[in-house]
Scaffold this motif. Structure first.
Motif, mmCIF file in Angstrom:
data_model
loop_
_atom_site.group_PDB
_atom_site.id
_atom_site.type_symbol
_atom_site.label_atom_id
_atom_site.label_comp_id
_atom_site.label_asym_id
_atom_site.label_seq_id
_atom_site.Cartn_x
_atom_site.Cartn_y
_atom_site.Cartn_z
ATOM 1 N N ALA A 68 0.804 -1.219 0.000
ATOM 2 C CA ALA A 68 0.000 0.000 0.000
ATOM 3 C C ALA A 68 0.842 1.278 0.000
ATOM 4 O O ALA A 68 0.325 2.354 -0.272
ATOM 5 C CB ALA A 68 -0.926 0.007 1.215
ATOM 6 N N SER A 69 2.144 1.173 0.307
ATOM 7 C CA SER A 69 2.969 2.380 0.373
ATOM 8 C C SER A 69 3.447 2.783 -1.023
ATOM 9 O O SER A 69 3.333 2.025 -1.974
ATOM 10 C CB SER A 69 4.163 2.160 1.306
ATOM 11 O OG SER A 69 5.067 1.237 0.756
ATOM 12 N N VAL A 70 4.019 3.976 -1.107
ATOM 13 C CA VAL A 70 4.484 4.479 -2.402
ATOM 14 C C VAL A 70 5.901 4.018 -2.719
ATOM 15 O O VAL A 70 6.488 4.445 -3.695
ATOM 16 C CB VAL A 70 4.394 6.017 -2.472
ATOM 17 C CG1 VAL A 70 2.960 6.464 -2.435
ATOM 18 C CG2 VAL A 70 5.217 6.661 -1.383
ATOM 19 N N GLY A 71 6.480 3.164 -1.871
ATOM 20 C CA GLY A 71 7.778 2.581 -2.161
ATOM 21 C C GLY A 71 8.939 3.112 -1.360
ATOM 22 O O GLY A 71 10.034 2.603 -1.454
ATOM 23 N N CYS A 72 8.717 4.155 -0.569
ATOM 24 C CA CYS A 72 9.831 4.707 0.203
ATOM 25 C C CYS A 72 9.619 4.544 1.705
ATOM 26 O O CYS A 72 10.393 5.048 2.491
ATOM 27 C CB CYS A 72 10.046 6.171 -0.145
ATOM 28 S SG CYS A 72 8.636 7.203 0.222
ATOM 29 N N GLY A 73 8.579 3.836 2.105
ATOM 30 C CA GLY A 73 8.292 3.664 3.526
ATOM 31 C C GLY A 73 7.464 4.816 4.059
ATOM 32 O O GLY A 73 7.714 5.975 3.742
ATOM 33 N N GLU A 74 6.461 4.487 4.826
ATOM 34 C CA GLU A 74 5.572 5.489 5.396
ATOM 35 C C GLU A 74 5.302 5.113 6.843
ATOM 36 O O GLU A 74 5.454 3.958 7.236
ATOM 37 C CB GLU A 74 4.256 5.534 4.628
ATOM 38 C CG GLU A 74 4.432 5.909 3.172
ATOM 39 C CD GLU A 74 3.130 5.818 2.396
ATOM 40 O OE1 GLU A 74 2.060 5.757 3.011
ATOM 41 O OE2 GLU A 74 3.212 5.793 1.170
ATOM 42 N N PHE A 75 4.874 6.064 7.641
ATOM 43 C CA PHE A 75 4.583 5.787 9.044
ATOM 44 C C PHE A 75 3.467 4.753 9.185
ATOM 45 O O PHE A 75 3.444 3.980 10.138
ATOM 46 C CB PHE A 75 4.233 7.064 9.804
ATOM 47 C CG PHE A 75 5.440 7.910 10.093
ATOM 48 C CD1 PHE A 75 6.354 7.515 11.058
ATOM 49 C CD2 PHE A 75 5.663 9.077 9.400
ATOM 50 C CE1 PHE A 75 7.475 8.281 11.331
ATOM 51 C CE2 PHE A 75 6.775 9.851 9.670
ATOM 52 C CZ PHE A 75 7.691 9.457 10.631
ATOM 53 N N SER A 76 2.557 4.701 8.234
ATOM 54 C CA SER A 76 1.489 3.698 8.298
ATOM 55 C C SER A 76 2.040 2.279 8.164
ATOM 56 O O SER A 76 1.417 1.316 8.598
ATOM 57 C CB SER A 76 0.443 3.963 7.222
ATOM 58 O OG SER A 76 1.033 3.928 5.939
ATOM 59 N N ASP A 77 3.244 2.136 7.597
ATOM 60 C CA ASP A 77 3.878 0.820 7.488
ATOM 61 C C ASP A 77 4.384 0.319 8.837
ATOM 62 O O ASP A 77 4.675 -0.871 8.989
ATOM 63 C CB ASP A 77 5.033 0.853 6.490
ATOM 64 C CG ASP A 77 4.549 1.081 5.058
ATOM 65 O OD1 ASP A 77 3.413 0.677 4.753
ATOM 66 O OD2 ASP A 77 5.316 1.658 4.263
#
Length: 88
Positions: A68-77
């Protein structure tokens, strides 16, 4: 003046050692909802009689990736990491 107290799951508390801390130079703010005043102040760490050790994980957020992330890592991950750690 004040001291910190660490309260365990058993309900018992451990009062820090050393001299009492003094509140000076902190920034006073007011909570918009309740109107209560609070202070933002960094006064160091909890003081122990003995050497304290802790454990945990440190993960750079950019290394976390999910479908679900855009490929660079997100806090939701982080939620996926927490679920993984609790399952193992």
């Amino acid at each position: 003046s004040y001291k910190y107290l660490v309260k365990g799951e058993d309900g018992k508390g451990l009062l820090e050692r050393g001299k009492c801390r003094r509140l000076a130079g902190g920034e006073m703010k007011q909570n918009a909802d309740s109107g209560k005043l609070f202070t933002v102040h960094d006064d160091g760490h909890f003081r122990h009689d003995q050497h304290w050790k802790g454990a945990g994980i440190a993960v750079p957020v950019f290394s976390l990736r999910s479908k679900a992330s855009v490929g660079c890592g997100e806090f939701s991950d982080l939620r996926h990491l927490i679920d993984f750690c609790s399952a193992s």
